[in-house]
Design a protein around this motif. Structure first.
Motif, short mmCIF file in Angstrom:
data_model
loop_
_atom_site.label_atom_id
_atom_site.label_comp_id
_atom_site.label_asym_id
_atom_site.label_seq_id
_atom_site.Cartn_x
_atom_site.Cartn_y
_atom_site.Cartn_z
N TRP A 1 -8.67 -8.42 8.48
CA TRP A 1 -7.86 -8.38 7.25
C TRP A 1 -6.91 -7.19 7.20
O TRP A 1 -5.87 -7.25 6.57
CB TRP A 1 -8.75 -8.44 6.02
N VAL A 2 -7.25 -6.13 7.91
CA VAL A 2 -6.32 -4.99 7.89
C VAL A 2 -4.98 -5.41 8.47
O VAL A 2 -3.92 -5.16 7.91
CB VAL A 2 -6.91 -3.81 8.68
N VAL A 3 -5.08 -6.13 9.61
CA VAL A 3 -3.84 -6.57 10.24
C VAL A 3 -3.08 -7.51 9.33
O VAL A 3 -1.87 -7.39 9.14
CB VAL A 3 -4.16 -7.26 11.59
N SER A 4 -3.83 -8.44 8.70
CA SER A 4 -3.08 -9.39 7.87
C SER A 4 -2.50 -8.72 6.63
O SER A 4 -1.39 -9.04 6.22
CB SER A 4 -3.95 -10.59 7.49
N VAL A 5 -3.26 -7.75 6.10
CA VAL A 5 -2.70 -7.04 4.94
C VAL A 5 -1.45 -6.26 5.35
O VAL A 5 -0.41 -6.32 4.69
CB VAL A 5 -3.75 -6.09 4.32
N LEU A 6 -1.57 -5.60 6.52
CA LEU A 6 -0.41 -4.83 6.98
C LEU A 6 0.79 -5.73 7.22
O LEU A 6 1.92 -5.39 6.90
CB LEU A 6 -0.75 -4.06 8.25
N SER A 7 0.51 -6.92 7.77
CA SER A 7 1.64 -7.80 8.06
C SER A 7 2.31 -8.28 6.78
O SER A 7 3.45 -8.72 6.78
CB SER A 7 1.19 -9.00 8.90
#
Ligand code: ADP
Ligand code: ZN
Length: 653
Positions: free
Chosen positions: A140-146
């Motif tokens: 989720w970190v990656v998706s939030v960052l994206s």
């Protein structure tokens, strides 16, 4: 004249900036807290499928497997292997005991993994087969960052443009940020810090008397209010550029020792709609807090141009209009004795909206004019105070050499003279430095390095000699002081005249001036049999002048005493001519006739004085610069002009 200085400060933006910075630290901290477990939390060893098969599966140490996203497989070991020699370290790798997963390996796809696993467990009974679960785990970190990054970029870009729109950066210091977008960019020069005094303003006697009254009011308002007097709220300073409007406003603030807000009209009207009005509001709010004080609006024409004038071309500028309305509202809003006085500067008062000039607004007009000889001398004295000059300098002489110059031009000359002296490593500024500086300010720097072919040089010499001879023979043309064929600025050569300060020019003076202007081209035609492109500037000047004579001054017999001059600037001549087609044709015809007759007269004079022309051109080619004395030697003493008149241009190419 605006000087960038360190006295400017603007307390608000700095505060908002601090808040913003603190917020950024909070964001970074939150992000770090979220990211750390994701990055460092899983102490997993990556292995290969072969290692897994050989070292783990074959020893029957696998408790269960988890296939994550069809990409990796997490391996959980049986707790009973916790003390096994091979796996001891893995179990202890995390504080409090590693409960798994203990290893992971990558796979090509779930299908191929399934196949290989069942192959590897071919001989294992069904109930002992290793349980495999399939799960989707999104990082989720990656998706939030994206999600966040594009927004952050958009925000930054927006912020950047807004800052630029708000004209921030220019002010130094905190500048304006997104939070004070729309705040006025007026620069506040702190109390006591506008150190300009009336001492530095030369000439402008009448204007000084009027503004002194404002100083008195700002200093002791009581003496006025006691008697019930109302002090003007707004004063407009009208005059050509460089006549000291800004200087005068600063001197008022400096003498009265009050804060000075200065803003240019064009800064109000910027890219974004609504900014101008909010800037006006903000400017007045700030000013009222600092009262008594002075607001100075430079180039007020940018907002206060008469409504409707030029609206056709500018597309009816709503932004300007709303800014103007806001300004009017603010001026009506504050009391006469609130201690805020608005000074505004404009080049032309007749272009301003009448609403601005109504009583209670800018009802005082102070006219500044180009300085006369005495005033120029005084201005020279003011600007020579800080300079180290030698004794050869006579300010009266300099003033006589600079008719038509503004205060700013004179300030410029003094500075240029100092630069010339410094370049020559002199320890005092000499008279010659001032003369060079005057020439430079009139015509640009000499370009001695410009390459001129010999035959071109000959042509230029004859051209300039032509101007010189024709003007020498006509008594109503300004006296010639110098002829040069050294390229300067854009021009290849020049003839310098010393205009006398006269308010009127007669028709014959105009005609003779026209002749002198065309003298260069006439000489070229006589000597070389054909003309060149070098007379472009002369022709332009001549055409303009002839047009003025015919259409404006009513010199033409056929047109009679009519003028199509538009002093209001209201008419858009390019769209609608103030005269009929027929009259237009007549004007064109008469302009052409006038120029042709002036040209023939110039040729006549040159033919009659052929030897002088030859002589002069020869002397020019050898010496490059000829002064009045040299000219007198060749051409004889000039007839004293009866009515010498100011020339339109100060020199001719
Ligand atoms: P304006 O605002 O009318 O365009 P400024 O006030 O900016 O002109 O004048 C520019 C500079 O010219 C001033 O800073 C000053 O150095 C010089 N100057 C203009 N008029 C005078 C004057 N009457 N006395 C002394 N200096 C002057
Ligand atoms: Zn010329």
């Amino acid at each position: 004249m605006k000087k960038a200085n360190d006295k400017i400060r603007n307390p608000l933006p700095q505060k908002t900036n601090k808040i913003k910075w603190r917020a950024i630290w909070v964001y970074l901290l939150v992000l770090a807290v979220l990211l750390v477990p994701q990055l460092g939390g899983r102490s997993l060893t990556e292995i290969t499928w072969q290692q897994f098969q050989k070292d783990i599966l074959s020893r029957n140490a696998v408790d269960r497997l988890e296939v994550v996203n069809g990409e990796t497989v997490d391996v959980y070991l049986k707790p009973s292997f916790a003390n096994d020699k091979q796996f001891k370290d893995v179990f202890k790798s995390t504080w409090g005991g590693n409960k798994g997963p203990h290893y992971f390996f990558s796979i090509g796809s779930s299908d191929s993994f399934d196949r290989e696993l069942s192959d590897a467990q071919k001989n294992v009974p069904l109930n002992e087969k290793i349980p495999v679960s399939y799960l989707k785990r999104s990082n989720w970190v990656v998706s939030v960052l994206s999600w966040i990054i594009p927004f952050a970029l958009l925000f930054l870009a927006w912020n950047y443009f807004m800052r630029r729109a708000a004209g921030g950066g220019m002010l130094g210091g905190g500048g304006s940020s997104i939070f004070n977008f729309g705040k006025s960019t007026a620069t506040l020069i702190e109390k006591n810090k506008s150190d300009v005094t009336f001492d530095e303003v030369a000439g402008l006697e009448e204007a000084q008397i009027e503004v002194r009254e404002i100083v008195d009011f700002l200093k002791n308002p009581d003496t006025f209010t006691k008697l019930g007097a109302k002090i003007p709220k707004g004063v407009i300073l009208v005059g050509p550029p460089g006549t000291g409007k800004t200087l005068l406003a600063k001197a008022v603030a400096g003498e009265a020792r009050v804060p000075f807000f200065s803003i240019s009209g064009s800064e109000f009207v910027e890219m974004f709609v609504g900014v101008g009005a909010s800037r006006v509001r903000d400017l007045f709010r700030q000013a009222k807090e600092k009262a008594p004080c002075i607001i100075f609006i430079d180039e007020i024409d940018a907002i206060g141009r008469s409504r409707g004038k030029g609206a056709f071309l500018s597309g009816g500028n709503d932004e300007r209009e709303s800014t103007l309305n806001q300004l009017l509202t603010e001026m009506d809003g504050f009391g006469t004795n609130s201690g805020v006085i608005v000074l505004a500067a404009s080049n032309r008062a007749d272009m301003l909206d009448p609403a601005l000039l109504r009583p209670g607004r800018f009802d005082r007009h102070i006219y500044l004019e180009l300085p006369n000889m005495n005033e120029r001398e005084a201005i020279f004295k003011v600007h020579m105070r800080p300079l180290v000059t030698d004794h050869s300098i006579d300010t009266r002489f300099l003033a006589a050499q600079t008719p038509g110059f503004s205060g700013a031009d004179i300030a410029n000359i003094c500075n240029e003279a100092a630069l010339f002296a410094a370049r020559k490593k002199e320890n005092k500024i000499s008279r010659q430095d001032f003369m060079d500086a005057i020439d430079r300010v009139i015509a640009g720097l000499e370009k001695k390095s410009k390459i001129i072919l010999p035959e071109e040089k000959k042509r230029i010499a004859f051209h300039e000699a032509g101007h010189a001879v024709v003007s020498w023979m006509l008594k109503n043309v300004d006296p010639l002081v110098k002829v040069s064929i050294i390229p300067r600025g854009k021009s290849l050569g020049a003839a310098w005249y010393l205009p006398e300060e006269k308010q009127l020019r007669t028709e014959s003076a105009f005609r003779e001036h026209l002749c002198a202007t065309l003298g260069g081209r006439a000489a070229e035609e006589i000597i070389f049999g054909e003309v060149s492109s070098g007379a472009l500037d002369d022709l332009e000047k001549a055409t303009n002048e002839a047009y003025m004579m015919v259409a404006y001054f009513g010199f033409d017999k056929k047109l009679g005493n009519t003028s199509y001059y538009d002093s209001t600037g209201q008419r858009d001549v390019s769209i609608q001519k103030p005269y009929s087609e027929e009259t237009g044709r007549l004007i064109d015809e008469e302009v052409r006739k006038l120029i042709n007759s002036a040209y023939s007269r110039a040729k006549e004079i040159l033919v009659q004085n052929g030897s002088s022309l030859e002589h002069l051109a020869q002397a020019l080619q050898t010496k490059e610069v000829l002064y009045k004395e040299d000219l007198e030697k060749i051409l004889g003493k000039r007839q004293q002009p009866e009515h010498a008149v100011p020339a339109l241009g100060k020199y001719q190419d």
